[in-house]
Scaffold this motif. Structure first.
Motif, PDB file in Angstrom:
ATOM      1  N   ASP A 286       0.836  -1.200   0.000  1.00  6.82           N
ATOM      2  CA  ASP A 286       0.000   0.000   0.000  1.00  6.82           C
ATOM      3  C   ASP A 286       0.876   1.259   0.000  1.00  6.82           C
ATOM      4  OD1 ASP A 286      -2.296  -1.488   0.043  1.00  6.82           O
ATOM      5  OD2 ASP A 286      -2.556  -1.373   2.220  1.00  6.82           O
ATOM      6  N   PRO A 287       0.409   2.341  -0.627  1.00  7.10           N
ATOM      7  CA  PRO A 287       1.179   3.587  -0.584  1.00  7.10           C
ATOM      8  C   PRO A 287       1.343   4.094   0.838  1.00  7.10           C
ATOM      9  CG  PRO A 287      -1.027   3.958  -1.478  1.00  7.10           C
ATOM     10  CD  PRO A 287      -0.836   2.478  -1.381  1.00  7.10           C
ATOM     11  N   ALA A 288       2.403   4.830   1.074  1.00  5.96           N
ATOM     12  CA  ALA A 288       2.756   5.252   2.434  1.00  5.96           C
ATOM     13  C   ALA A 288       1.616   5.980   3.132  1.00  5.96           C
ATOM     14  CB  ALA A 288       4.000   6.135   2.384  1.00  5.96           C
ATOM     15  N   ASP A 289       0.846   6.776   2.387  1.00  6.45           N
ATOM     16  CA  ASP A 289      -0.213   7.552   3.031  1.00  6.45           C
ATOM     17  C   ASP A 289      -1.471   6.742   3.311  1.00  6.45           C
ATOM     18  OD1 ASP A 289      -0.819   7.284   0.357  1.00  6.45           O
ATOM     19  OD2 ASP A 289      -1.660   9.315   0.156  1.00  6.45           O
ATOM     20  N   LEU A 290      -1.480   5.461   2.906  1.00  7.93           N
ATOM     21  CA  LEU A 290      -2.635   4.597   3.175  1.00  7.93           C
ATOM     22  C   LEU A 290      -2.260   3.363   3.994  1.00  7.93           C
ATOM     23  CD1 LEU A 290      -4.478   4.653  -0.281  1.00  7.93           C
ATOM     24  CD2 LEU A 290      -5.058   5.922   1.800  1.00  7.93           C
ATOM     25  N   ARG A 291      -1.030   3.311   4.439  1.00  5.92           N
ATOM     26  CA  ARG A 291      -0.592   2.131   5.192  1.00  5.92           C
ATOM     27  C   ARG A 291      -1.277   2.042   6.542  1.00  5.92           C
ATOM     28  NH1 ARG A 291       5.728   0.428   4.814  1.00  5.92           N
ATOM     29  NH2 ARG A 291       5.719  -0.174   2.619  1.00  5.92           N
TER      30      ARG A 291
END
Length: 388
Positions: A304-309
């Motif tokens: 997942d992208p860092a801002d959605l982890r």
């Protein structure tokens, strides 16, 4: 459609759960692979057997379980008795050519379980052991996620099973506190569920290093053999008798594929009701499950992208394993009864297709090998390899 007559031996709490599944399974999974017919139930007296038949919807009740085995009309023997009678009944049923479902743990020891496995394999009958928690849709989904490689290589398994129904010293001395009947305490009663989860999700366990404890060394004796667990009346002013099984177990785990883990089980954890959990960490993600919130599976994927982890919650429903037969809306509510209905469906399907279901007596035996090793390790204060 094939109709399979069921002979159940034992009419207590687990008898109720199994009888519910026989009645409801065709309603949930239609067309059913076969129709289970509640034919005969056996209990320890004519009075109790008649009462069990009336309560659980069986055509008749008998006071001698051998009558179930000897009845040519019965196709399936369902064993829901205390642990010390599992082997004798299962071996007799196998020799009579009956298909068998047996409550867990399969036996008191691995040696005893092996005699049961040998009997069913020699007879060529279908056999199942009732570790129903692995059929919870969220648990089956966790296995699919692991098999699909979504969390990469499994690194660690952390499992617990915490209850509090035996934390009060005034709780009666049921058969679950007597080694000659139960085989062990928390290890056999609830830790085996976690062992089964670990084997189902991660793989075979290679070695254990365990500690066990018995906190309450004697309990008040009860007049009845009925096992009511948390609903049992607390007793005072009556004679007591020794408890000779474990109340708690904590063990480290080494898996054959290199993963490591831990397991903790106790029936003395005030505030915990049926706290069966696991947390699995992989090289590219993690999975978390808590049976007290059995509709939910928490997952985290490293891709997942860092801002959605972070952990997301999946509410199981029609799109997930076994969901097509249950309720049409996710999170509408999966209960203990539904896991037994799924178990019944899988057992009937295996009989109809002439193949062994999962988990079967081999799983029960392998689980007992681990349980025996845990008890041996606790006595030896050392790592113990699983010997099969």
């Amino acid at each position: 459609m094939q109709r399979l007559n069921v002979g159940m031996i034992g009419g207590g709490f687990m008898g109720k759960a199994h009888a519910l599944a026989y009645a409801a399974m065709p309603m949930f999974f239609w067309p059913a692979p076969a129709i289970p017919v509640r034919h005969t139930i056996a209990d320890v007296s004519d009075e109790l057997a008649t009462d069990a038949a009336n309560r659980l919807g069986f055509a008749k009740g008998v006071s001698d379980w051998r009558r179930v085995i000897d009845d040519p009309e019965i196709h399936i023997v369902d064993i829901v008795t205390p642990n010390n009678s599992h082997a004798e009944i299962a071996i007799a049923a196998a020799q009579a050519g009956k298909h068998i479902i047996c409550e867990k743990p399969l036996a008191r020891t691995a040696t005893e379980a092996k005699t049961m496995l040998d009997a069913v394999e020699a007879a060529g009958v279908i056999h199942m052991v009732a570790f129903n928690y692995r059929h919870t849709p969220a648990v089956a989904l966790a296995r699919k996620i692991i098999e699909d490689g979504r969390i990469g290589t499994v690194l660690n398994f952390r499992g617990t099973y915490l209850q509090d129904w035996s934390a009060d010293p005034a709780g009666p001395l049921s058969w679950r506190f007597q080694k000659k009947i139960a085989g062990s305490g928390a290890v056999g009663d609830i830790a085996t569920h976690v062992i089964d989860m670990a084997r189902y999700l991660v793989g075979e366990i290679a070695a254990v290093n365990a500690v066990t404890r018995t906190y309450i060394t004697e309990r008040p004796m009860q007049n009845s053999a009925t096992d009511k667990l948390g609903a049992a009346t607390r007793l005072s002013g009556v004679p007591t008798a020794p408890v000779d099984v474990d109340d708690e177990v904590i063990t480290l785990l080494r898996f054959e594929d290199g993963a490591v883990g831990s397991l903790e089980a106790t029936r003395n954890a005030y505030g915990r009701n049926n706290y069966l959990t696991f947390e699995i960490h992989g090289s590219t993600g993690s999975i978390v499950f808590n049976y007290e919130r059995r509709d939910e599976l928490q997952v985290m994927f490293a891709e997942d992208p860092a801002d959605l982890r972070g952990f997301r919650t999946i509410y199981t429903g029609p799109a997930h394993p076994h969901g097509e037969g249950l309720w049409p809306i996710p999170a509408l509510g999966i209960g203990y009864g539904e896991t037994k209905i799924i178990e019944c469906h899988l057992f009937m399907k295996a009989i109809a297709e002439g193949r062994q279901p999962s988990p079967n007596f081999r799983d029960g035996y392998l689980n007992e090998l681990v349980a025996d090793a845990i008890l041996h390790s606790a006595d030896a204060h050392a790592w113990v390899d699983i010997q099969g």
